[in-house]
Design a protein around this motif. Structure first.
Motif, PDB file in Angstrom:
ATOM      1  N   HIS A  96      12.988 -12.755  12.102  1.00 56.19           N
ATOM      2  CA  HIS A  96      13.649 -12.821  10.800  1.00 56.19           C
ATOM      3  C   HIS A  96      13.833 -11.443  10.163  1.00 56.19           C
ATOM      4  O   HIS A  96      14.554 -11.307   9.182  1.00 56.19           O
ATOM      5  N   HIS A  97      13.190 -10.427  10.729  1.00 57.49           N
ATOM      6  CA  HIS A  97      13.352  -9.063  10.228  1.00 57.49           C
ATOM      7  C   HIS A  97      14.446  -8.290  10.966  1.00 57.49           C
ATOM      8  O   HIS A  97      14.817  -7.200  10.532  1.00 57.49           O
ATOM      9  N   LEU A 101      20.283 -10.342  15.398  1.00 53.70           N
ATOM     10  CA  LEU A 101      19.521 -11.380  16.086  1.00 53.70           C
ATOM     11  C   LEU A 101      20.006 -11.592  17.518  1.00 53.70           C
ATOM     12  O   LEU A 101      19.201 -11.597  18.455  1.00 53.70           O
ATOM     13  N   THR A 120       7.844 -18.398  15.250  1.00 49.06           N
ATOM     14  CA  THR A 120       8.686 -18.339  14.059  1.00 49.06           C
ATOM     15  C   THR A 120       8.337 -19.534  13.183  1.00 49.06           C
ATOM     16  O   THR A 120       7.260 -20.111  13.319  1.00 49.06           O
ATOM     17  N   GLN A 123      12.330 -23.449   8.524  1.00 52.53           N
ATOM     18  CA  GLN A 123      12.403 -23.317   7.079  1.00 52.53           C
ATOM     19  C   GLN A 123      12.529 -24.665   6.369  1.00 52.53           C
ATOM     20  O   GLN A 123      12.008 -24.840   5.268  1.00 52.53           O
ATOM     21  N   ASP A 144      13.741 -17.101   1.508  1.00 56.89           N
ATOM     22  CA  ASP A 144      13.486 -17.509   2.886  1.00 56.89           C
ATOM     23  C   ASP A 144      14.649 -18.307   3.464  1.00 56.89           C
ATOM     24  O   ASP A 144      14.900 -18.249   4.669  1.00 56.89           O
ATOM     25  N   ARG A 147      16.817 -15.638   4.953  1.00 58.40           N
ATOM     26  CA  ARG A 147      16.351 -14.805   6.073  1.00 58.40           C
ATOM     27  C   ARG A 147      15.821 -15.601   7.254  1.00 58.40           C
ATOM     28  O   ARG A 147      15.782 -15.092   8.383  1.00 58.40           O
ATOM     29  N   ALA A 148      15.395 -16.852   7.040  1.00 57.56           N
ATOM     30  CA  ALA A 148      14.846 -17.648   8.138  1.00 57.56           C
ATOM     31  C   ALA A 148      15.923 -17.922   9.186  1.00 57.56           C
ATOM     32  O   ALA A 148      17.091 -18.148   8.863  1.00 57.56           O
ATOM     33  N   VAL A 149      15.515 -17.902  10.444  1.00 59.76           N
ATOM     34  CA  VAL A 149      16.439 -18.163  11.542  1.00 59.76           C
ATOM     35  C   VAL A 149      16.298 -19.629  11.955  1.00 59.76           C
ATOM     36  O   VAL A 149      15.192 -20.060  12.323  1.00 59.76           O
TER      37      VAL A 149
END
Length: 247
Positions: A96-97, A101, A120, A123, A144, A147-149
């Motif tokens: 997520h950083h 991706l 991970t 979410q 979140d 940014r969450a995948v």
């Protein structure tokens, strides 16, 4: 500057590997003879057969303990490694950083001979089951969300995965986001929050009203009344997931 150049300055105070989570991660690696750890940070959960750690923050690299695997300062999207460099590649609470991706996952698949393991979180599950973001920190939940995948996206990029839930023990020693689900007073401690990217990136000003309400509810006993069902549980599933892909 890498995010953890600032976030990571006090990381070692609250982020100590939990042996039960470590066992789950090491089991997911299976019989891999050698491992490369991507987004390795200070080396939490790194198995003894790790041959290289990759981490973009020099602050985090400087906190790796003596005897750790060799480390290089680099990003997941551009790994300074040959194809098929190790049996398994590990990426723990890091995707997520990443700024790219698809490029990062492609690099993990490129350097792994046999297996990629990613820790991970889902979410949707996290938002619904974790009381802190659901009831007190809607701003952090919204952050979140961005940014969450999604698990489905990761599974697609990885070429299919086996998915395993990772429950959080009530006395978890690794102070990540939901680690203190049964110890709510911990979230009022700025040292704890400093080691959790959810707080650091949302910002103290944004989370202050929710934390003030939490403090009031703890003082009055309301939190314990409202969450009495949690107090007898040894662990909870709030959405953390291990994804295991064979390549």
């Amino acid at each position: 500057m890498a995010l953890y150049d600032s976030l990571g300055t006090t990381y070692g105070l609250t982020r100590r590997p939990d042996p039960r989570i470590a066992a789950r991660i090491h089991a997911a690696l299976g019989d891999a003879a050698d491992v490369i750890n991507i987004g390795a940070g200070t080396g939490s959960y790194e198995p003894p057969h790790t041959v290289l750690a990759v981490e973009p923050s020099r602050v985090m690299l400087a906190q790796r303990p003596p005897g750790s695997a060799p480390a290089v300062c680099a990003v997941a999207e551009r790994l300074p490694l040959r194809d098929d460099a190790a049996d398994a590649v590990l990426a723990l609470l890091t995707v997520h950083h990443w700024t790219g991706l698809a490029a990062g996952i492609a690099e993990l698949r490129r350097v792994a001979r046999r297996r990629v393991v990613v820790l991970t979180w889902d979410q949707t599950v996290f938002r619904e089951r974790f009381w802190l973001v659901r009831e007190y920190l809607p701003q952090a939940a919204a952050f979140d969300d961005a940014r969450a995948v999604p698990i489905a996206r990761l599974a697609e990029l990885l070429g299919g995965v086996r998915q395993q839930p990772v429950c959080v023990p009530h006395d978890c020693t690794d102070g990540f986001g939901a680690a203190f689900w049964r110890r709510p007073h911990a979230y009022l401690d700025p040292r704890v929050r400093a080691g959790i990217s959810l707080f650091a990136q949302t910002g103290e000003e944004a989370v202050a009203p929710g934390l003030a309400r939490l403090a009031e509810d703890l003082a009055s006993g309301r939190w314990h009344t409202d969450h009495a069902g949690l107090l007898g549980l040894d662990s909870v599933d709030v959405g953390y997931r291990l994804l295991i892909a064979e390549v």
